[in-house]
Design a protein around this motif. Structure first.
Motif, short mmCIF file in Angstrom:
data_model
loop_
_atom_site.label_atom_id
_atom_site.label_comp_id
_atom_site.label_asym_id
_atom_site.label_seq_id
_atom_site.Cartn_x
_atom_site.Cartn_y
_atom_site.Cartn_z
N ARG A 128 5.60 -7.88 -1.37
CA ARG A 128 4.97 -6.60 -1.06
C ARG A 128 3.48 -6.79 -0.81
NH1 ARG A 128 5.01 -2.12 -5.40
NH2 ARG A 128 3.37 -1.35 -4.03
N ALA A 129 2.98 -5.93 0.07
CA ALA A 129 1.54 -5.91 0.35
C ALA A 129 0.81 -5.19 -0.77
CB ALA A 129 1.29 -5.21 1.68
N HIS A 133 -1.21 -9.87 -0.75
CA HIS A 133 0.25 -10.01 -0.68
C HIS A 133 0.78 -10.82 -1.86
CE1 HIS A 133 4.15 -11.78 0.59
NE2 HIS A 133 4.31 -10.59 1.14
#
Length: 526
Positions: free
Chosen positions: A494-495, A515
Motif C-alpha cells: 500500500r501507498a 510505500h
C-alpha cells in the motif's frame, strides 16, 4: 563484578534452560549449557538474560512447580554453575534475572508436607478450607488449567486451593512467616549476584478472604478472561479469586525484599483491562515493568497495538517503560506461526513491528532465528495444559523444543543424546547457518538491536498513534530525536504519506518513504 545501572527500557532475552543447551548427553539442557552458549546472547546485543526456573522440581509444569526455591536441580547443575553464569555475564556487561515463583510451590515442597500434616508453625502456610457439609469444595472457583481449583487432602481432611495444577498448591501470602521465608530466598539470590527477577503470575497472588463464589462472566467479561475460550475458567468473572488491587500493593513487599536496585518484571495474567492493571503494579515503590497477555490472546494487530499503547499513555505522559513488549515465551506458541505464516519474511516484519514499540522488550530464545511453531504429536507432548485440551491447547510445548545450534539432523548440536522433545527444524534455521548469512533473521535482529541501543527510541514519549485499516503508524520522541514506525499488516502492498526522514531499517527490500509492501515495516529517523 557489578554491571552498570539498568537502562530505562532494556531488552531481556529469556532462556528456558531445559531447551537451550545440553552438555551431559541427558537430552535436557543444563546450566553449563547456558555458559557454553552465552556468547550467542552477548553477540545478539541484549541488555539482560532471564533464566526460567532451574530449581528442584518434579517438572509437572515445566519447572514452575518448585520444590526448593533456593536450590538448583541436580539435573541442571549446582550453585557454582549459577555463579559462573553471573560472572561471565557481568564481565560482558550483561545483567542476569531469574524467575521468582511466589504464588505457589510444588506439592513435593517440604513446606506443603509439613502444612498438610499440621506440623507446628506450618499449619497455615497454604490456603486450606473445610468442605461444605456435603463434602464438596468450599466454592465454585476454577483453576486456570480447567478443573476445580480445590483438591482434597486426606491428611488434613480439608481442601487446598491451587490456581493452576493440583500439584501446585497456593501459598498463603498473607502469613507473615511465609513472607519471611520468601524474603529470605529472594535475598539469597540477590546476594549471589542476581540483578533482577521475573515475577511469575504476580497478579494472581491474593484472594478474597470471604471465599465467595465467583459470578458468571458476562459476555464482554468472558471475552477478556485469560486463557482459551473453551476452558471453563473463562466462564467465570474472577472477582474473588484474583485481587489485582491487593496484589499491586503486595508488590511493595516484593520491592523491599529484592532491593531498590533490582529490576523487577511482573507477569500480568489477567485479561480484564490488563494494561490498566499493569499500570498499578508499576507505581513507585513496586515493579519496574510488567507484561500483559494482550498480544498473545487478543492478537498482534494494528487495533490491539494501538489500544495497548493508548492505555499505556493513559496515566502519564509517555509510558516510562512500565509496560513491556513481547510476542513469544515458554508459555505461548511461537509468534512467527501464531501471528504470521512461519516465514523469514514475517519473522523480520514482526520483529521490527514489536521491537520499535515503546518500552522494554522480551525476546524468547530462538525468536531471533525466526523459528516457527513445531508440530508435536500427542504422544510427544508432555505439557498438562496442552494435553488437557488436545489438540486445541495453547501450544506451550512447541516453543520448548530445543534450540538448533548446528545443521546436524536430529539433534542440531543441542545434545549428544536424545532430545527431550523431538527436533525437526528445517535446514538453514540453526545459529550456525544463519550466522553466515547477512540477510538471515538473526542478522536482522542484530541490526535492530544495535539501533535500539544507539538511539534508545523505545525510551521516548508517544506523540501519535494512527490506525488506517491494516496500517499502523507510530511517532515517538526521545533524546535522540523523533522516530516514525510504519507497519503494514495487510497481505498486499500500500501507498503511504511520504516519510520525511532517513530510513534506518526496513523488514523488506522494497520499503520506501511512500510505500510498504505486504506484511512489512519500516523505521525512520525524522
Amino acid at each position: 563484578m557489578a554491571v552498570e545501572a539498568w537502562p530505562r527500557c532494556p531488552v531481556i532475552y529469556e532462556i528456558y534452560p531445559r531447551s537451550f543447551m545440553d552438555t551431559t548427553g541427558s537430552g535436557a539442557g543444563d546450566l553449563k549449557g547456558i555458559l557454553e552458549r552465552l556468547d550467542h546472547v552477548i553477540d545478539l546485543g541484549v541488555d539482560a538474560i532471564w533464566i526460567a526456573p532451574f530449581y528442584p522440581s518434579p517438572l509437572v509444569d515445566g519447572g514452575y512447580d518448585v520444590a526448593d526455591h533456593s536450590g538448583v536441580s541436580p539435573q541442571m547443575g549446582d550453585l557454582d554453575d549459577v555463579r559462573r553464569i553471573i560472572e561471565a555475564a557481568h564481565k560482558a556487561g550483561l545483567r542476569v534475572m531469574t524467575d521468582q515463583v511466589l504464588n505457589h510451590t510444588s506439592d513435593r515442597n517440604p513446606w506443603f508436607e509439613w502444612s498438610a500434616n499440621r506440623e507446628e508453625g506450618y499449619e497455615d502456610w497454604y490456603v486450606w478450607r473445610d468442605a461444605k457439609p456435603d463434602g464438596t469444595p468450599p466454592n465454585n472457583w476454577m483453576s486456570y488449567f480447567g478443573p476445580p481449583a480445590w483438591t482434597w487432602d486426606h491428611r488434613r481432611e480439608q481442601y487446598y486451593w491451587h490456581q493452576f495444577l493440583s500439584s501446585q498448591p497456593n501459598l498463603n501470602l498473607r502469613n507473615p512467616k511465609v513472607q519471611d521465608a520468601l524474603k529470605a530466598q529472594m535475598r539469597f539470590w540477590r546476594n549471589l549476584g542476581i540483578d533482577g527477577f521475573r515475577m511469575d503470575a504476580i497478579s494472581a497472588y491474593l484472594c478474597d478472604e470471604s471465599f465467595a463464589d465467583n459470578p458468571v462472566a458476562a459476555p464482554d467479561v468472558a471475552a477478556r478472561v485469560a486463557g482459551p475460550s473453551f476452558s471453563p475458567y473463562s466462564r467465570q468473572d474472577h472477582k474473588y479469586d484474583l485481587l489485582p488491587g491487593d496484589g499491586a500493593r503486595f508488590c511493595e513487599n516484593v520491592r523491599a525484599w529484592a532491593g531498590k536496585d533490582a529490576y523487577l518484571l511482573g507477569e500480568i495474567n489477567v485479561g480484564n483491562n490488563a494494561v490498566q492493571v499493569a499500570n498499578t503494579f508499576t507505581e513507585p515503590g513496586r515493579l519496574d515493568t510488567s507484561y500483559t497477555i494482550d498480544f498473545a490472546e487478543r492478537g498482534f494487530t494494528p487495533d490491539v497495538i494501538a489500544d495497548v499503547l493508548r492505555s499505556m499513555a493513559h496515566t502519564e505522559p509517555g509510558h516510562g517503560g512500565r509496560v513491556t513488549m513481547w510476542l513469544s515465551s515458554h508459555d505461548q506458541a511461537r509468534h512467527v506461526s501464531a501471528h504470521g505464516d512461519g516465514s523469514a519474511h514475517d519473522a523480520k516484519f514482526l520483529a521490527l513491528a514489536c521491537g520499535c514499540l515503546p518500552g522494554p522488550w522480551l525476546i524468547y530464545q530462538g525468536e531471533e532465528l525466526g523459528l516457527p511453531q513445531p508440530d508435536l504429536s500427542r504422544d510427544e507432548t508432555t505439557d498438562p495444559f496442552d494435553l488437557r485440551f488436545w489438540p486445541d491447547g495453547p501450544g506451550r510445548e512447541g516453543p520448548r523444543v530445543p534450540m538448533p545450534w548446528t545443521e546436524d539432523e536430529g539433534t542440531h548440536g543441542f545434545t549428544t543424546g536424545t532430545p527431550w522433545l523431538p527436533m525437526r527444524w528445517h535446514r538453514g534455521s540453526s545459529v550456525a547457518a544463519q550466522s553466515k548469512s547477512p540477510v538471515s533473521v538473526l542478522a536482522f535482529y542484530k541490526s535492530l538491536l544495535r539501533l535500539r541501543r544507539k538511539h534508545r527510541f523505545p525510551d521516548g514519549r508517544i506523540e501519535a498513534v494512527e490506525v488506517e485499516g491494516d496500517l499502523l503508524s507510530l511517532v515517538t520522541s526521545c533524546e535522540s530525536g523523533r522516530f516514525l514506525a510504519r507497519m503494514n499488516f495487510a497481505q498486499e502492498g500500500r501507498a503511504t504519506k511520504p516519510a520525511d526522514g532517513s530510513l534506518l531499517l526496513a523488514s523488506a527490500d522494497a520499503v520506501s518513504g511512500d510505500h510498504l509492501p505486504a506484511r512489512s515495516a519500516g523505521l525512520w529517523h525524522l
